[in-house]
Design a protein around this motif. Structure first.
Motif, PDB file in Angstrom:
ATOM      1  N   ASP A   6       0.834  -1.210   0.000  1.00 41.04           N
ATOM      2  CA  ASP A   6       0.000   0.000   0.000  1.00 41.04           C
ATOM      3  C   ASP A   6       0.869   1.261   0.000  1.00 41.04           C
ATOM      4  N   THR A   7       1.949   1.203   0.762  1.00 41.31           N
ATOM      5  CA  THR A   7       2.855   2.360   0.843  1.00 41.31           C
ATOM      6  C   THR A   7       3.496   2.608  -0.518  1.00 41.31           C
ATOM      7  N   TYR A   8       3.988   1.543  -1.139  1.00 39.19           N
ATOM      8  CA  TYR A   8       4.607   1.678  -2.463  1.00 39.19           C
ATOM      9  C   TYR A   8       3.594   2.254  -3.460  1.00 39.19           C
ATOM     10  N   ASP A   9       2.384   1.701  -3.445  1.00 40.80           N
ATOM     11  CA  ASP A   9       1.366   2.143  -4.411  1.00 40.80           C
ATOM     12  C   ASP A   9       0.997   3.610  -4.190  1.00 40.80           C
ATOM     13  N   ALA A  10       0.925   4.019  -2.914  1.00 41.76           N
ATOM     14  CA  ALA A  10       0.579   5.418  -2.623  1.00 41.76           C
ATOM     15  C   ALA A  10       1.670   6.349  -3.153  1.00 41.76           C
ATOM     16  N   CYS A  11       2.935   5.971  -2.971  1.00 35.55           N
ATOM     17  CA  CYS A  11       4.038   6.819  -3.467  1.00 35.55           C
ATOM     18  C   CYS A  11       4.065   6.813  -4.989  1.00 35.55           C
TER      19      CYS A  11
END
Ligand SMILES: CC(=O)CC(=O)SCCNC(=O)CCNC(=O)[C@H](O)C(C)(C)COP(=O)(O)OP(=O)(O)OC[C@H]1O[C@@H](n2cnc3c(N)ncnc32)[C@H](O)[C@@H]1OP(=O)(O)O
Ligand SMILES: NC(=O)C1=CN([C@@H]2O[C@H](COP(=O)(O)OP(=O)(O)OC[C@H]3O[C@@H](n4cnc5c(N)ncnc54)[C@H](OP(=O)(O)O)[C@@H]3O)[C@@H](O)[C@H]2O)C=CC1
Length: 291
Positions: A162-167
């Motif tokens: 989720d963190t990767y996708d948000a960035c």
């Protein structure tokens, strides 16, 4: 995850460029530095760079005004507590970054993603000392930020999807292109670029060429937009040396030993353009080689 407010820590050459492109893309930006003068200079520079974009019809005057209105500054790190994403872009020294994270973490909301624009330092190690290694990653812009298309995204060992996708979503909203890099010293761009710069300094140190002939050779002979010594001055010689030290320590290979001449320039405080002297002297109308 919905990201609307972004905190940027460090208002140097990278921090101002990052704040600039985020604001143009519609994010509310809170820019922090320990130095009020750095904040004032950053806002003035963003204004100038946006004005240049207006004059070249890349953005309208209204878009410029809206972008400027989205940027606020603060010397109080706790003010960044209400952001959804923090991009740390302070000096390339692990202890500096560590102190910033230690001071910031108690104020962050649980959902906030914490990232570093570090050029070389281990994302996994930085993340491991926070309360949110799964929400921590490398968000590495290139200099000059408003111009360069690439952003390296670096996952630490614990970074979640989720963190990767948000960035990645932020990079896409900026109209830039993301490259995914594994978390090894200096990632992709600097693993290749900075040893080349260091080799150019050795070429100078050993008298194979002078500043002009080295830069001209790589510009005209290899079609690089800037010569390696000019580029070193542009990046900052302190940052180049810090990256070489991370490569040397992290990969334990003598091929990454920093050139003593690079160390000497840094010891002199001749850090390149930002201090007006490096391999060139920028105090006059045109840059002049310093040796
Ligand atoms: C160290 C790390 O961790 C990673 C890194 O960033 S490594 C460094 C990566 N960067 C590079 O390698 C940069 C190499 N140099 C270049 O690409 C070019 O010399 C350059 C883009 C910086 C300038 O290009 P140029 O053709 O000589 O200059 P110029 O024609 O004046 O500028 C081109 C554009 O860049 C803009 N620009 C130049 N310098 C700028 C700056 N410092 N800030 C904002 N915009 C800038 C100009 O406004 C112009 O914009 P438009 O196309 O919209 O008109
Ligand atoms: N230069 C480049 O080409 C690139 C650099 N990077 C990375 O970006 C980061 C910043 O580099 P760059 O912008 O070039 O460096 P600069 O030296 O231009 O700017 C760093 C800024 O951070 C400030 N600072 C220092 N300590 C703190 C702190 N505790 N809290 C808030 N601000 C602080 C400095 O203030 P003061 O001057 O008062 O110390 C300075 O204004 C580094 O990690 C670097 O590796 C990434 C891509 C490209």
């Amino acid at each position: 995850m919905d990201i609307t407010r972004i905190g940027v820590v460090g208002a140097g050459q990278m921090g101002n460029g990052i704040a600039h492109v985020l604001a143009v893309a519609g994010y509310e930006v809170l820019l922090n530095d320990i130095n009020q003068d750095a904040l004032d200079k950053a806002v003035a520079l963003i204004d100038r760079n946006l004005e240049r974009q207006v004059s070249r019809e890349k953005i309208s005057a209204d878009e410029k005004a809206a972008a400027m209105a989205r940027i606020s500054t603060t010397m109080a790190l706790p003010d960044l507590g209400k952001t959804d994403l923090v991009i740390e872009a302070a000096t390339e020294r692990e202890e500096v970054k560590q102190k910033i994270f230690d001071a910031l973490l108690p104020h962050l909301e649980p959902h906030t993603i914490l990232t570093s624009n570090t050029s070389s330092i281990s994302i996994t190690r930085l993340a491991s000392r926070t309360d949110r290694p799964e929400k921590f990653m490398g968000f590495h812009f290139m200099n000059p930020v408003p111009v360069m298309q690439l952003v390296e995204l670096i996952r630490g060992i614990a970074t979640d999807a989720d963190t990767y996708d948000a960035c990645l979503g932020v990079v896409e909203k900026l109209g830039k292109t993301a490259a995914s890099a594994e978390d090894f010293p200096a990632f992709i761009v600097n693993r290749i670029l900075v040893p080349m710069i260091n080799e150019a300094v050795y070429t100078l140190y050993e008298g194979v060429g002078n500043v002009n002939s080295i830069d001209q050779s790589m510009k005209l002979g290899a079609n690089h937009p800037m010569g390696p010594l000019e580029l070193a001055d542009f990046i900052g010689l302190d940052t180049c040396l810090a990256i070489m030290n991370v490569l040397h320590d992290g990969l334990a290979d003598t091929k990454y030993r920093p050139c003593p001449l690079l160390t000497k320039y840094v010891e002199a405080g001749w850090l390149g353009r930002k201090t007006k002297r490096g391999f060139y002297d920028y105090r006059g109308d045109t840059p002049v080689p310093t040796r």
